[in-house]
Every structure is written in C-alpha cells, then in structure tokens.
Design a protein around this motif. Structure first.
Motif, PDB file in Angstrom:
ATOM      1  N   SER A  74      -7.201 -21.184 -15.573  1.00 19.42           N
ATOM      2  CA  SER A  74      -7.148 -19.746 -15.808  1.00 19.42           C
ATOM      3  C   SER A  74      -6.799 -19.492 -17.267  1.00 19.42           C
ATOM      4  O   SER A  74      -6.407 -20.407 -18.006  1.00 19.42           O
ATOM      5  N   THR A  75      -6.951 -18.231 -17.665  1.00 22.64           N
ATOM      6  CA  THR A  75      -6.639 -17.829 -19.030  1.00 22.64           C
ATOM      7  C   THR A  75      -5.754 -16.589 -19.015  1.00 22.64           C
ATOM      8  O   THR A  75      -5.984 -15.659 -18.228  1.00 22.64           O
ATOM      9  N   LEU A  76      -4.755 -16.584 -19.872  1.00 22.30           N
ATOM     10  CA  LEU A  76      -3.901 -15.415 -20.059  1.00 22.30           C
ATOM     11  C   LEU A  76      -4.090 -14.923 -21.498  1.00 22.30           C
ATOM     12  O   LEU A  76      -3.798 -15.650 -22.447  1.00 22.30           O
ATOM     13  N   THR A  77      -4.606 -13.713 -21.659  1.00 23.18           N
ATOM     14  CA  THR A  77      -4.690 -13.107 -22.991  1.00 23.18           C
ATOM     15  C   THR A  77      -3.534 -12.125 -23.136  1.00 23.18           C
ATOM     16  O   THR A  77      -3.106 -11.504 -22.157  1.00 23.18           O
ATOM     17  N   PHE A  78      -3.020 -12.001 -24.364  1.00 26.27           N
ATOM     18  CA  PHE A  78      -1.874 -11.110 -24.560  1.00 26.27           C
ATOM     19  C   PHE A  78      -1.917 -10.472 -25.946  1.00 26.27           C
ATOM     20  O   PHE A  78      -2.364 -11.070 -26.920  1.00 26.27           O
ATOM     21  N   ALA A  79      -1.452  -9.227 -25.995  1.00 30.41           N
ATOM     22  CA  ALA A  79      -1.368  -8.467 -27.240  1.00 30.41           C
ATOM     23  C   ALA A  79      -0.609  -7.184 -26.957  1.00 30.41           C
ATOM     24  O   ALA A  79      -0.651  -6.651 -25.828  1.00 30.41           O
ATOM     25  N   ASP A  80       0.109  -6.687 -27.955  1.00 31.76           N
ATOM     26  CA  ASP A  80       0.823  -5.404 -27.832  1.00 31.76           C
ATOM     27  C   ASP A  80       1.749  -5.367 -26.621  1.00 31.76           C
ATOM     28  O   ASP A  80       1.873  -4.339 -25.941  1.00 31.76           O
ATOM     29  N   SER A 217      -9.139  -5.626 -25.695  1.00 28.10           N
ATOM     30  CA  SER A 217      -9.460  -6.861 -24.971  1.00 28.10           C
ATOM     31  C   SER A 217      -8.473  -7.161 -23.847  1.00 28.10           C
ATOM     32  O   SER A 217      -8.782  -7.946 -22.953  1.00 28.10           O
ATOM     33  N   VAL A 218      -7.297  -6.569 -23.905  1.00 24.35           N
ATOM     34  CA  VAL A 218      -6.303  -6.768 -22.842  1.00 24.35           C
ATOM     35  C   VAL A 218      -6.211  -5.463 -22.057  1.00 24.35           C
ATOM     36  O   VAL A 218      -5.426  -4.561 -22.372  1.00 24.35           O
TER      37      VAL A 218
END
Length: 258
Positions: A74-80, A217-218
C-alpha cells in the motif's frame, strides 16, 4: 578571560544555528508499506473447534499451496497534516476458500489531523461504504524502546483500541505528522511500523519518499454509502448475526471495523 567567554558563547551559538539548519523534517511525501498476515493463525482462530474432517483437509491442502504469511502493499501520501492510505491490488489472487477479510485490503483511508476527522472507503462484499467520523481513539503509552524503520529513527508506543485490541507501534518525530497506515494515528510523529500481535497482523514501512506533493493530491475518497462508525457496525451486525457462533461473528466484524 572575558574575551575567551565571548568567543566560546559565539561558537556555541554558531553550532546551534548550524544544527538547526542541518536538522530536516519530512512534512510531505509518500510512504510504501507492507502488510503481513499470518493466514495459518487466522484460519485456526476463526474455525477453532470446527477444524475437523473436511475443514481440516481443506486447511491441510491450503498449507500445501499457500504461504503462511501473505504480504500486501500500500501507499500513504501525506501533505498539509493530511494523509491518504491507498491499497495496491495484488498481482495475483490468492486462495479465498476460507473467506478471511483480514487477508485483503478493503480500506482507502483519508485522515485530516487539522480537523480530527476521517473518511474511509470500505468494501464489504459487493457494497462500498463511505465512513465519515472522527479520528480513531487509541490509548497510547510511549516507551523508551527505539529502532530504525525505513531509515528513520523511531520510538515504540503501546496502545489499546476498540477497548481490547493491543497495538505495538513505532513512530518517528522526523516526520511530524500524527498519522500512519490504515486508520492508525495519534502519536507525535508518523507511524512507520505497527503490529496487532493477537490479530496476527502487521504493517511496516519499506520506503519513505520526501517530496512536495502536488496540490489536491491528498484528497478523501468520495464513492460509497455514507455512514458513521456506529451505523456501519449496526449494518454489519444485521448481516452477520445469524452466520456462525459469537466468536466467529466478532472475528469477522473486527476485520471490517479495523
């Protein structure tokens, strides 16, 4: 002496400035996780006393053709201060005779640490639910144990969720986002490794990519029947209440509510 002390203080100040400049914190990027499931242990736990005759033969055949540990990515994207956990479909389908939902990844989870809210898209059989609720409450206790995970220094924390599920997690304050895989959160840094020992499940980060994520994107998933956690639980109870004994029902319910 006075000049010496002034020089020493100046050197100390310069050293602190250089340290502050060299210290780097990852606030945006992506993390790759491996989810590991001990399928043999889960099957024994689910079927227990029913593991005889035909079921025992089926289990023996399963062990001959399927590995003990199933690994999903799996992938976890993160920002802000927001995260989006997205399962990666496996390249090959496994043997699904025993129908264990814990051996799949059915959740796409968006967590917003700014508003303390969660949006989780959950696939339950053929129906998709969109769970909108607050972030999961986990009682954490931070320990002194440390280890490196995916190149980041991490500290151990022990937790309890859903009243009785024991959790072991390792988080890093070098990624100052209080998130993690699936819906695990609530520590002073990103969770890079988490295990549910009694549920025979674990997640571990294999790679962290430090990169500025594009705007938008998140974002939370949008498709599914909108419910909160209690409404999902009530719906599942109505479906499973007459399918198996109490322990089996609780086992299946837990799989979908994690």
């Amino acid at each position: 002496m006075k000049a010496f002390l002034i020089t020493l203080a100046a050197l100390a100040f310069t050293g602190n400035v250089l340290f502050a400049q060299s210290a780097h914190f990852t606030t945006s990027g992506s993390i790759s996780y491996d989810k590991s499931i001990n399928t043999y242990a889960l099957i024994k736990k689910l079927y227990g006393s029913d593991m005889n005759g035909f079921m025992q033969q089926a289990f023996d055949n399963y062990k001959k053709t399927q590995p003990q540990f199933k690994v999903l990515k799996s992938t976890l994207t993160f920002a802000d201060n927001r995260t989006l956990f997205t399962p990666i479909p496996p390249e090959t389908a496994g043997n699904s005779f025993f129908g264990l939902p814990m051996t799949d990844q059915n959740n796409t989870v968006y967590s917003d640490m700014n508003t303390h809210t969660l949006t989780a898209q959950k696939l339950v059989f053929e129906q998709t639910f969109l769970v909108k609720d607050t972030l999961r409450k986990i009682k954490w206790k931070i320990t002194d144990e440390t280890r490196d995970v995916a190149g980041y220094p991490c500290r151990r924390a022990n937790g309890i969720m859903m009243d009785s599920i024991y959790i072991v997690a390792f988080y890093t304050d070098k990624i100052p986002v209080s998130g993690g895989p699936e819906s695990f959160s609530g520590l002073p840094g990103m969770i890079l490794q988490v295990a549910l020992p009694h549920e025979n499940l674990s997640w571990v980060a294999t790679k962290v990519t430090d990169v500025t994520m594009p705007a938008g994107s998140v974002m939370p998933p949008k498709k599914g029947k909108i419910v909160n956690n209690k409404e999902l639980y009530d719906t599942l109870m109505s479906v499973f209440k007459n399918r198996g004994n109490v322990s089996q029902i609780n086992f299946v319910l837990k799989s979908y509510l994690l």
